[in-house]
Design a protein around this motif. Sequence first.
Motif, PDB file in Angstrom:
ATOM      1  N   VAL A   5     -18.017   6.642   0.541  1.00  0.00           N
ATOM      2  CA  VAL A   5     -16.624   6.320   0.826  1.00  0.00           C
ATOM      3  C   VAL A   5     -16.033   7.432   1.687  1.00  0.00           C
ATOM      4  O   VAL A   5     -16.057   8.602   1.294  1.00  0.00           O
ATOM      5  CB  VAL A   5     -15.792   6.183  -0.469  1.00  0.00           C
ATOM      6  CG1 VAL A   5     -14.338   5.858  -0.138  1.00  0.00           C
ATOM      7  CG2 VAL A   5     -16.384   5.119  -1.378  1.00  0.00           C
ATOM      8  N   CYS A  38      -5.149  -0.899   2.526  1.00  0.00           N
ATOM      9  CA  CYS A  38      -6.072  -1.588   1.616  1.00  0.00           C
ATOM     10  C   CYS A  38      -5.400  -2.106   0.358  1.00  0.00           C
ATOM     11  O   CYS A  38      -5.971  -2.932  -0.365  1.00  0.00           O
ATOM     12  CB  CYS A  38      -7.232  -0.666   1.236  1.00  0.00           C
ATOM     13  SG  CYS A  38      -6.789   0.676   0.104  1.00  0.00           S
ATOM     14  N   PRO A  89     -12.370   7.583   3.537  1.00  0.00           N
ATOM     15  CA  PRO A  89     -11.148   6.842   3.869  1.00  0.00           C
ATOM     16  C   PRO A  89     -10.795   6.953   5.346  1.00  0.00           C
ATOM     17  O   PRO A  89     -10.959   8.008   5.963  1.00  0.00           O
ATOM     18  CB  PRO A  89     -10.070   7.518   3.015  1.00  0.00           C
ATOM     19  CG  PRO A  89     -10.812   8.238   1.948  1.00  0.00           C
ATOM     20  CD  PRO A  89     -12.133   8.624   2.528  1.00  0.00           C
ATOM     21  N   SER A 113       0.839  -1.207   0.000  1.00  0.00           N
ATOM     22  CA  SER A 113       0.000   0.000   0.000  1.00  0.00           C
ATOM     23  C   SER A 113       0.868   1.248   0.000  1.00  0.00           C
ATOM     24  O   SER A 113       0.636   2.191  -0.780  1.00  0.00           O
ATOM     25  CB  SER A 113      -0.914   0.004   1.230  1.00  0.00           C
ATOM     26  OG  SER A 113      -1.767  -1.122   1.253  1.00  0.00           O
ATOM     27  N   PHE A 125      -7.584  11.686  -2.987  1.00  0.00           N
ATOM     28  CA  PHE A 125      -8.558  10.657  -3.372  1.00  0.00           C
ATOM     29  C   PHE A 125      -9.980  11.176  -3.186  1.00  0.00           C
ATOM     30  O   PHE A 125     -10.845  11.016  -4.067  1.00  0.00           O
ATOM     31  CB  PHE A 125      -8.304   9.408  -2.519  1.00  0.00           C
ATOM     32  CG  PHE A 125      -9.298   8.301  -2.692  1.00  0.00           C
ATOM     33  CD1 PHE A 125      -9.544   7.740  -3.929  1.00  0.00           C
ATOM     34  CD2 PHE A 125      -9.980   7.800  -1.590  1.00  0.00           C
ATOM     35  CE1 PHE A 125     -10.456   6.695  -4.077  1.00  0.00           C
ATOM     36  CE2 PHE A 125     -10.885   6.767  -1.718  1.00  0.00           C
ATOM     37  CZ  PHE A 125     -11.132   6.217  -2.964  1.00  0.00           C
ATOM     38  N   PRO A 181     -11.918   2.431   3.318  1.00  0.00           N
ATOM     39  CA  PRO A 181     -10.586   1.902   3.002  1.00  0.00           C
ATOM     40  C   PRO A 181      -9.502   2.797   3.581  1.00  0.00           C
ATOM     41  O   PRO A 181      -9.608   4.022   3.537  1.00  0.00           O
ATOM     42  CB  PRO A 181     -10.551   1.927   1.470  1.00  0.00           C
ATOM     43  CG  PRO A 181     -11.511   3.019   1.095  1.00  0.00           C
ATOM     44  CD  PRO A 181     -12.603   2.963   2.122  1.00  0.00           C
ATOM     45  N   ASP A 182      -8.478   2.196   4.136  1.00  0.00           N
ATOM     46  CA  ASP A 182      -7.310   2.929   4.611  1.00  0.00           C
ATOM     47  C   ASP A 182      -6.247   2.806   3.539  1.00  0.00           C
ATOM     48  O   ASP A 182      -5.821   1.687   3.213  1.00  0.00           O
ATOM     49  CB  ASP A 182      -6.827   2.350   5.941  1.00  0.00           C
ATOM     50  CG  ASP A 182      -5.718   3.163   6.578  1.00  0.00           C
ATOM     51  OD1 ASP A 182      -4.723   3.446   5.880  1.00  0.00           O
ATOM     52  OD2 ASP A 182      -5.833   3.500   7.769  1.00  0.00           O
ATOM     53  N   LEU A 183      -5.799   3.919   2.977  1.00  0.00           N
ATOM     54  CA  LEU A 183      -4.858   3.869   1.858  1.00  0.00           C
ATOM     55  C   LEU A 183      -3.509   3.303   2.252  1.00  0.00           C
ATOM     56  O   LEU A 183      -2.729   2.916   1.379  1.00  0.00           O
ATOM     57  CB  LEU A 183      -4.679   5.271   1.270  1.00  0.00           C
ATOM     58  CG  LEU A 183      -5.940   5.958   0.738  1.00  0.00           C
ATOM     59  CD1 LEU A 183      -5.594   7.287   0.101  1.00  0.00           C
ATOM     60  CD2 LEU A 183      -6.691   5.073  -0.242  1.00  0.00           C
ATOM     61  N   SER A 233      -5.276  10.909   1.214  1.00  0.00           N
ATOM     62  CA  SER A 233      -6.723  10.739   1.353  1.00  0.00           C
ATOM     63  C   SER A 233      -7.474  11.927   0.769  1.00  0.00           C
ATOM     64  O   SER A 233      -8.515  11.760   0.115  1.00  0.00           O
ATOM     65  CB  SER A 233      -7.091  10.543   2.830  1.00  0.00           C
ATOM     66  OG  SER A 233      -6.503   9.371   3.345  1.00  0.00           O
ATOM     67  N   ALA A 265      -7.853   1.579  -3.986  1.00  0.00           N
ATOM     68  CA  ALA A 265      -8.879   2.534  -3.559  1.00  0.00           C
ATOM     69  C   ALA A 265      -9.727   3.016  -4.730  1.00  0.00           C
ATOM     70  O   ALA A 265     -10.945   3.200  -4.597  1.00  0.00           O
ATOM     71  CB  ALA A 265      -8.234   3.709  -2.844  1.00  0.00           C
ATOM     72  N   LEU A 296      -3.618   3.407  -3.430  1.00  0.00           N
ATOM     73  CA  LEU A 296      -4.556   4.108  -4.303  1.00  0.00           C
ATOM     74  C   LEU A 296      -5.028   3.253  -5.470  1.00  0.00           C
ATOM     75  O   LEU A 296      -6.155   3.409  -5.942  1.00  0.00           O
ATOM     76  CB  LEU A 296      -3.899   5.389  -4.827  1.00  0.00           C
ATOM     77  CG  LEU A 296      -3.892   6.541  -3.830  1.00  0.00           C
ATOM     78  CD1 LEU A 296      -2.808   7.545  -4.180  1.00  0.00           C
ATOM     79  CD2 LEU A 296      -5.250   7.217  -3.785  1.00  0.00           C
TER      80      LEU A 296
END
Length: 391
Positions: free
Chosen positions: A314, A294, A316, A111, A331, A289-291, A328, A300, A297
Amino acid sequence: MRITEVEPILLRGEQGYGSPASGAEATDNGDWQLLVRVGTDEGLEGWADVETLAPAAVAIIAGQGMGTLGFHTLGHILVGEDPLDVERLWDKLYVGSAYYGRRGIAMQCISAIDNCLWSIRAQATGLSLAQLLGGRRRDRVMAYASTLFRSTPEGMAEAAQGYVDKGFRAVKFGWGVFGEDPGRDRELVAAARDTLGPDRHLLVDPGWYPAGWTKPGPMRNRREALALCDWLGDYDVGWVEDFIHPERFDEYAEVRAMSPVPIAAGEQLATAWEFERFISEGCVDIVQPDLSRCGGLTVAVQIARMAEKANVDVVPHSWLTHLLTAYSLQFIATLPRAKFVEFNVSQSRLTGGIAIAPFKLDADGMVAIPDGPGIGAGVDTDFIAAHRVSA
């Protein structure tokens, strides 16, 4: 352009994880922190933080691998590759570490590396990461102050008032002593709601560990999980987060179907395959989702498409350094809908000293999303050098 180095950087601090009884700020992981730096032959480099068992992760990135495919170290897999070929490299990292990885520490390291590669790609094109990921849909987003439960109602009220005074329109309290005493749990939530008032968002993360992280105890059964949601609904809680064992998708779906409070979860999950099941089986209203866990990106972006199709929001999970906040935010800028960014107000001296970031609340409790090349944040190399230790 070629990757010349994949460097794990292990940092050591002197603070412990925990929260006080008073309104004084809580502390996240202040003992160890891992950063990853990916360097290139053209001088561009990407930095990312990763939430994992940091000393072990160093070996996965830069230790001694084996000759057989599936047992390679991540750095060995990447050196010499084109950093702009991000999606193909994700697949190569996954296959190259498959026998000891696929989830856990290896995926958490992948990740961080994936995030670094996206940062390099954005820098190389002169674009912000959000533009590279598909375009900005917004310039700012509401931040929620993310912190731990205090152990007394008075401490909760004092802490909540402090966040109001700082301009936050939303606050999440999590873990701490929550789960040890049901009567006290209600008092703590009531104190937070009374102080925040009806016009601010209150979010609750009870934790799924037995009785939080302070002492051992039995996990909630389904009836207890639903009862928790029922009484939290009395306090107009915006969501209840990550309070069921992460392997129990069936339980998440059952409780969500009956809960008066929206269900948020996903920080413990990894890979698009796992999130596809979680979303399609109706487990959550808000997927998180935790970047740094997970799959980065690359994963993600796939999760965002799944969530849009299922009409799931969503938000994060980003309770780490402001490097993760920066990724985050970029994103979040691309999402069709965006409720919040998680803003870690409980950073230790270690996690709080790493990133150089411009993030501040405006008068509406919102944080601006940077629009320059890259991710909109950097690192304090002097601080990193002062806290770096040998693996």
